[in-house]
Design a protein around this motif. Sequence first.
Motif, short mmCIF file in Angstrom:
data_model
loop_
_atom_site.label_atom_id
_atom_site.label_comp_id
_atom_site.label_asym_id
_atom_site.label_seq_id
_atom_site.Cartn_x
_atom_site.Cartn_y
_atom_site.Cartn_z
N TRP A 1 -3.77 15.81 8.63
CA TRP A 1 -4.09 14.45 9.10
C TRP A 1 -2.83 13.58 9.16
N ARG A 2 -1.91 13.77 8.15
CA ARG A 2 -0.72 12.90 8.11
C ARG A 2 0.36 13.35 9.09
N ARG A 3 0.51 14.69 9.25
CA ARG A 3 1.74 15.13 9.92
C ARG A 3 1.53 16.14 11.05
N SER A 4 0.28 16.40 11.43
CA SER A 4 0.14 17.26 12.63
C SER A 4 0.37 16.40 13.87
N THR B 1 -2.48 3.38 5.13
CA THR B 1 -2.35 1.98 5.53
C THR B 1 -2.72 1.73 6.99
N GLY B 2 -2.06 2.43 7.93
CA GLY B 2 -2.40 2.26 9.34
C GLY B 2 -2.32 0.81 9.77
N TRP B 3 -3.42 0.28 10.30
CA TRP B 3 -3.44 -1.07 10.87
C TRP B 3 -3.77 -2.15 9.85
N TRP C 1 0.83 -1.22 0.00
CA TRP C 1 0.00 0.00 0.00
C TRP C 1 0.85 1.26 0.00
N ASN C 2 2.11 1.18 0.43
CA ASN C 2 3.02 2.33 0.23
C ASN C 2 3.14 2.58 -1.27
N LEU C 3 3.37 1.46 -2.00
CA LEU C 3 3.55 1.57 -3.46
C LEU C 3 2.29 2.11 -4.13
O1 LIG Z 1 -0.23 5.17 5.43
C1 LIG Z 1 0.39 4.95 6.51
O2 LIG Z 1 0.09 4.11 7.37
C2 LIG Z 1 1.60 5.80 6.80
C3 LIG Z 1 2.88 5.01 6.71
O3 LIG Z 1 2.96 4.34 5.48
O4 LIG Z 1 1.66 6.81 5.84
P1 LIG Z 1 2.07 8.30 6.24
O5 LIG Z 1 3.59 8.31 6.09
O6 LIG Z 1 1.34 9.10 5.26
O7 LIG Z 1 1.66 8.54 7.68
#
Ligand SMILES: O=C(O)[C@@H](CO)OP(=O)(O)O
Length: 206
Positions: free
Chosen positions: A114-117, A22-24, A15-17
């Motif tokens: 949502w991703r980086r705060s 992705t999370g859990w 899912w990175n690709l």
């Molecule tokens: O999707 C995710 O679970 C994370 C790590 O792959 O992504 P992000 O780096 O955007 O938090």
Amino acid sequence: MDRLLALVRHGQSDWNLKNLFTGWENVGLTEKGIAEAHAAGKMLKAAGLTFDVAFTSALTRAQHTLDIILDEMALTSIPIIRDEALNERDYGDLTGLNKDDARAKWGEEQVHIWRRSYDVSPPGGESLKDTVARTLPYYVSEIQPRVLRGERVLVAAHGNSLRSIVMVLERHSRDTIVKREIATGEPIVYRLAADSTVAETLDLTA
Ligand SMILES: O=C(O)[C@@H](CO)OP(=O)(O)O
């Protein structure tokens, strides 16, 4: 006494690709992610390092990364402790959504928040602060004591769960930690002082 702690984020996942939150979700490694794990093991071995115990999350991508690293280092006999406290941050309702589609729907700024705060949760998910609240106590109670008594420890986990540990070790603020990216498959190795602070960050490329 050698108080050695190595942290490594899992190799690239399926899912990175695909650029999916992705999370859990328990997705596997891509061929590139497998190659990253092999390279990490070779790099740690070439640096003359070894480990007495390893920790990982309850998710396959981190467990598989760890297994590959330990195989490369001929350390498959050391104890492995798996715990969901080291799991990636839960992305809640965003799990499985494409990150670019999310940007198109909610805007670049909202997705970045949502991703980086630090303390804003994705809908139905965990903020980084929530992730710290489960990962850091686990590190302090289960991992740090072993390092301080001289066990060489390897932790294979996830970008946001590792940020919870790196935040303390590298003395980040809630503002600077969100800028600290952790690449897939790249080990971070610390020697700790007796007071659990970082005495040295090893340069594995030296
Ligand atoms: O999707 C995710 O679970 C994370 C790590 O792959 O992504 P992000 O780096 O955007 O938090």
